[in-house]
Scaffold this active site. Structure first.
Site, PDB file in Angstrom:
ATOM      1  N   HIS A  37      -7.332   2.675   3.443  1.00 21.41           N
ATOM      2  CA  HIS A  37      -7.163   3.451   4.679  1.00 21.41           C
ATOM      3  C   HIS A  37      -8.503   3.629   5.408  1.00 21.41           C
ATOM      4  O   HIS A  37      -8.514   3.802   6.630  1.00 21.41           O
ATOM      5  CB  HIS A  37      -6.610   4.854   4.380  1.00 21.41           C
ATOM      6  CG  HIS A  37      -5.134   4.922   4.143  1.00 21.41           C
ATOM      7  ND1 HIS A  37      -4.533   4.364   3.039  1.00 21.41           N
ATOM      8  CD2 HIS A  37      -4.129   5.485   4.871  1.00 21.41           C
ATOM      9  CE1 HIS A  37      -3.227   4.601   3.089  1.00 21.41           C
ATOM     10  NE2 HIS A  37      -2.961   5.277   4.200  1.00 21.41           N
ATOM     11  N   ASP A  48       0.867  -1.190   0.000  1.00 21.56           N
ATOM     12  CA  ASP A  48       0.000   0.000   0.000  1.00 21.56           C
ATOM     13  C   ASP A  48       0.899   1.235   0.000  1.00 21.56           C
ATOM     14  O   ASP A  48       2.081   1.157   0.328  1.00 21.56           O
ATOM     15  CB  ASP A  48      -0.925   0.018   1.221  1.00 21.56           C
ATOM     16  CG  ASP A  48      -1.892   1.211   1.192  1.00 21.56           C
ATOM     17  OD1 ASP A  48      -2.403   1.532   0.100  1.00 21.56           O
ATOM     18  OD2 ASP A  48      -2.111   1.838   2.239  1.00 21.56           O
ATOM     19  N   SER A  49       0.284   2.372  -0.350  1.00 24.62           N
ATOM     20  CA  SER A  49       1.027   3.632  -0.288  1.00 24.62           C
ATOM     21  C   SER A  49       1.426   3.956   1.150  1.00 24.62           C
ATOM     22  O   SER A  49       2.340   4.737   1.368  1.00 24.62           O
ATOM     23  CB  SER A  49       0.165   4.757  -0.846  1.00 24.62           C
ATOM     24  OG  SER A  49      -1.009   4.868  -0.062  1.00 24.62           O
ATOM     25  N   CYS A 101      -4.203  -1.455  -2.275  1.00 24.90           N
ATOM     26  CA  CYS A 101      -4.310  -0.011  -2.478  1.00 24.90           C
ATOM     27  C   CYS A 101      -5.210   0.187  -3.697  1.00 24.90           C
ATOM     28  O   CYS A 101      -4.854  -0.221  -4.805  1.00 24.90           O
ATOM     29  CB  CYS A 101      -2.921   0.563  -2.743  1.00 24.90           C
ATOM     30  SG  CYS A 101      -2.923   2.316  -3.140  1.00 24.90           S
ATOM     31  N   CYS A 130     -11.048   2.696  -0.435  1.00 18.45           N
ATOM     32  CA  CYS A 130      -9.648   3.022  -0.113  1.00 18.45           C
ATOM     33  C   CYS A 130      -9.328   2.218   1.130  1.00 18.45           C
ATOM     34  O   CYS A 130     -10.114   2.214   2.086  1.00 18.45           O
ATOM     35  CB  CYS A 130      -9.497   4.517   0.162  1.00 18.45           C
ATOM     36  SG  CYS A 130      -7.905   4.951   0.915  1.00 18.45           S
ATOM     37  N   GLU A 133      -2.213   9.235   7.720  1.00 19.35           N
ATOM     38  CA  GLU A 133      -0.748   9.072   7.668  1.00 19.35           C
ATOM     39  C   GLU A 133      -0.052   9.964   8.695  1.00 19.35           C
ATOM     40  O   GLU A 133       1.021   9.634   9.192  1.00 19.35           O
ATOM     41  CB  GLU A 133      -0.231   9.376   6.255  1.00 19.35           C
ATOM     42  CG  GLU A 133      -0.599   8.327   5.218  1.00 19.35           C
ATOM     43  CD  GLU A 133       0.130   6.995   5.420  1.00 19.35           C
ATOM     44  OE1 GLU A 133       1.339   7.002   5.666  1.00 19.35           O
ATOM     45  OE2 GLU A 133      -0.543   5.942   5.371  1.00 19.35           O
TER      46      GLU A 133
HETATM   47  N1  DGL Z   1      -4.884   2.971   0.749  1.00 20.22           N
HETATM   48  C1  DGL Z   1      -4.801   3.641  -0.522  1.00 20.22           C
HETATM   49  C2  DGL Z   1      -6.029   3.262  -1.344  1.00 20.22           C
HETATM   50  O1  DGL Z   1      -6.618   2.207  -1.091  1.00 20.22           O
HETATM   51  C3  DGL Z   1      -4.569   5.096  -0.287  1.00 20.22           C
HETATM   52  C4  DGL Z   1      -4.106   5.834  -1.465  1.00 20.22           C
HETATM   53  C5  DGL Z   1      -3.370   7.113  -1.202  1.00 20.22           C
HETATM   54  O2  DGL Z   1      -2.215   7.032  -0.776  1.00 20.22           O
HETATM   55  O3  DGL Z   1      -3.929   8.190  -1.470  1.00 20.22           O
HETATM   56  O4  DGL Z   1      -6.428   3.952  -2.256  1.00 20.22           O
END
Ligand code: DGL
Length: 272
Positions: A196, A7-8, A70, A194, A162
């Site tokens: 997150h 993931d990011s 992600c 998402c 974050e």
């Molecule tokens: N968890 C990522 C997703 O599912 C987040 C993306 C981001 O870094 O903006 O889209």
């Protein structure tokens, strides 16, 4: 026999938690590109390049199969990666399809023509890049007809998570839900598009009200991965050890991950 989870940032930990519980015998290597999060405001080229670099790192850890936990990377980069970059001996899978299959009440691999489904009004909450890609609507249209999707780009939420700022994240979620409800007052279902957002799932559910069924990805992806590995056991790579890698500051990322997951999570530097 390790599997990579990317993931990011911290969001993919919601998916990792579910897949590790579902497949306790499998070591997982998690890669959070925290130094470059959020991806949701980046260009598709940028997301493609960052996601390829992270995937390569997971291959180097002996993970032949990498899950893009992600949605932004799944929406903006996965198709291009599969078509132009992934060699035949490796696999990269995204997180959309299990969710859409659950929403449209389909079994894995059911490729029958699109049909009417129970839900007609669906709220989609996702990052600006995922909303702009229209990837959810595209995948949905392969499986269902007559579903009205209202998408809300949830700017700022990933950033707040974050930063470890739960108060700001909650305020932003409530304002995004209000904005969506002005356009679609009575959705039957809501998709947290998402990874997150499950960290704030209680806030989404509270703001949406008890009559809205909230779909999030973790358990759906875990079932789908278990099914995939039964069919393709050779995709378990050579890696033996579970670990957490980050491009960010390992101590600070560990402390935020521990805060959000409500259990100790220890990251190490990805490039050490
Ligand atoms: N968890 C990522 C997703 O599912 C987040 C993306 C981001 O870094 O903006 O889209």
């Amino acid at each position: 026999m390790a599997v990579g989870v990317f993931d990011s940032g911290l969001g993919g930990l919601t998916v990792l938690d579910a897949v590790a519980r579902r497949l306790p015998e499998v070591p997982f290597v998690y890669f959070g590109d925290n130094a470059h999060a959020p991806y949701g405001v980046r260009t598709h080229d940028d997301i493609f390049n960052l996601t390829c670099a992270a995937t390569q790192r997971l291959w180097d850890e002996g993970c032949d199969l990498v899950i893009l936990a992600c949605n932004t990377a799944s929406a903006a980069a996965l198709k291009r990666m599969q078509e132009t970059w992934v060699p035949p001996t490796k696999r990269v899978l995204g997180v959309f399809v299990p969710l859409i299959e659950a929403l449209t009440e389909r079994q894995w691999g059911d490729n029958s023509p699109p049909r009417e489904v129970a839900v007609k009004h669906v709220a989609l909450f996702a990052t600006p890049a995922t909303v702009a890609s229209r990837a959810f609507q595209r995948e949905l249209s392969f499986r269902a007809i007559g579903v009205d999707v209202e998408a809300q780009p949830c700017g700022g939420v990933v950033d707040a998570i974050e930063q470890g700022d739960e108060i700001l994240a909650e305020a932003l979620v409530r304002s995004h839900v209000e904005a969506l409800k002005r356009r679609m007052p009575a959705p039957e279902a809501a998709i947290l598009g998402c990874t997150h957002y499950p960290l704030m799932q209680h806030v989404f559910q509270d703001a949406l009200g008890p009559n809205v069924k909230v779909f999030s990805q973790a358990n759906l992806v875990a079932e789908s991965l278990a099914d995939y590995l039964t069919r393709r056991p050779e995709m378990l790579g050579s890696g033996q050890v579970s670990k957490f890698l980050t491009t960010g500051d390992a101590a600070s990322v560990s402390s935020k991950a521990t805060q959000f997951m409500r259990k100790s999570v220890r990251f190490e530097a990805a490039l050490a």
